[in-house]
Design a protein around this motif. Sequence first.
Motif, PDB file in Angstrom:
ATOM      1  N   UNK A 186       4.631  15.087   1.679  1.00 10.97           N
ATOM      2  CA  UNK A 186       3.639  14.323   0.926  1.00 10.97           C
ATOM      3  C   UNK A 186       3.360  12.947   1.525  1.00 10.97           C
ATOM      4  N   UNK A 187       4.403  12.270   1.979  1.00  7.89           N
ATOM      5  CA  UNK A 187       4.263  10.852   2.318  1.00  7.89           C
ATOM      6  C   UNK A 187       4.252  10.517   3.802  1.00  7.89           C
ATOM      7  N   UNK A 188       4.824  11.338   4.642  1.00  3.42           N
ATOM      8  CA  UNK A 188       5.038  10.961   6.043  1.00  3.42           C
ATOM      9  C   UNK A 188       3.776  10.478   6.740  1.00  3.42           C
ATOM     10  N   UNK A 195       0.827  -1.206   0.000  1.00  4.48           N
ATOM     11  CA  UNK A 195       0.000   0.000   0.000  1.00  4.48           C
ATOM     12  C   UNK A 195       0.865   1.261   0.000  1.00  4.48           C
ATOM     13  N   UNK A 196       1.925   1.244   0.784  1.00  5.72           N
ATOM     14  CA  UNK A 196       2.815   2.402   0.840  1.00  5.72           C
ATOM     15  C   UNK A 196       3.510   2.667  -0.479  1.00  5.72           C
ATOM     16  N   UNK A 197       4.007   1.613  -1.104  1.00  5.38           N
ATOM     17  CA  UNK A 197       4.674   1.782  -2.400  1.00  5.38           C
ATOM     18  C   UNK A 197       3.700   2.308  -3.450  1.00  5.38           C
ATOM     19  N   UNK A 198       2.489   1.759  -3.459  1.00  2.58           N
ATOM     20  CA  UNK A 198       1.493   2.216  -4.439  1.00  2.58           C
ATOM     21  C   UNK A 198       1.093   3.667  -4.180  1.00  2.58           C
ATOM     22  N   UNK A 199       0.987   4.063  -2.925  1.00  2.00           N
ATOM     23  CA  UNK A 199       0.668   5.449  -2.587  1.00  2.00           C
ATOM     24  C   UNK A 199       1.794   6.370  -3.032  1.00  2.00           C
ATOM     25  N   UNK A 226       4.034  10.374  -8.835  1.00  2.00           N
ATOM     26  CA  UNK A 226       3.827  10.268 -10.274  1.00  2.00           C
ATOM     27  C   UNK A 226       3.158  11.487 -10.870  1.00  2.00           C
ATOM     28  N   UNK A 227       2.559  12.331 -10.039  1.00  2.00           N
ATOM     29  CA  UNK A 227       1.972  13.575 -10.529  1.00  2.00           C
ATOM     30  C   UNK A 227       3.086  14.374 -11.205  1.00  2.00           C
ATOM     31  N   UNK A 228       2.847  14.824 -12.420  1.00  2.00           N
ATOM     32  CA  UNK A 228       3.928  15.440 -13.190  1.00  2.00           C
ATOM     33  C   UNK A 228       4.491  16.699 -12.525  1.00  2.00           C
ATOM     34  N   UNK A 229       3.687  17.432 -11.793  1.00  2.00           N
ATOM     35  CA  UNK A 229       4.193  18.620 -11.095  1.00  2.00           C
ATOM     36  C   UNK A 229       5.156  18.210  -9.985  1.00  2.00           C
ATOM     37  N   UNK A 230       4.800  17.168  -9.251  1.00  4.55           N
ATOM     38  CA  UNK A 230       5.663  16.681  -8.171  1.00  4.55           C
ATOM     39  C   UNK A 230       6.914  16.035  -8.762  1.00  4.55           C
ATOM     40  N   UNK A 231       6.732  15.221  -9.796  1.00  6.68           N
ATOM     41  CA  UNK A 231       7.867  14.527 -10.416  1.00  6.68           C
ATOM     42  C   UNK A 231       8.889  15.523 -10.961  1.00  6.68           C
ATOM     43  N   UNK A 232       8.413  16.636 -11.503  1.00  9.50           N
ATOM     44  CA  UNK A 232       9.337  17.635 -12.045  1.00  9.50           C
ATOM     45  C   UNK A 232      10.254  18.195 -10.961  1.00  9.50           C
TER      46      UNK A 232
END
Length: 181
Positions: free
Chosen positions: A65-67, A30-34, A40-46
Amino acid sequence: MGRPGTAARRYADAAFELASRDDTHDAWLEGLETAVQLLGDERVAAIVDSPAVALADREALIERLLAALVAASVLNLTMVLVQRGRIDALPAVATQYRRLLNRHRGVTEAIVTSAVPLSAAETAAVRTKIESMLGSSVELASRVDDDLIGGLTVRVGDRFIDASVRGRLERLRDQLVVGAR
């Protein structure tokens, strides 16, 4: 240089080993998929994949984002990938991890490709048929390929079942060619 995916396999193997030790397989998945979805959002990935952005800033963004959404171990793996300039491997790590978990649980992966999207009932019927053929649980991924014209194909490992109109037409063409000689 190693083959593409080799690094992703190594990271997935390490994650799976940690998950097995701690019995946290599902939390890891679940964590990896999240993480894949959010990063994967292009704004975040950039930002996360940009060497022009300071590493500390990229790490801070990932932390924000993830914590609260993923286990600390998944966050740590994501940070390692960013630090090593391998964050682009995260989707492949998640895919490899899922394969390891499926193999561990005795679940077979299958891909059904159809000319049009399958309904939930059709997908369930295909899954049931494949499970009865294999005698094991199946994780079914669906794809659409309008070149099939109609029908569907199913790939389970190295087995390929072609019940498509395109496949039937190709087999008919082959028979006609052989018969014309």
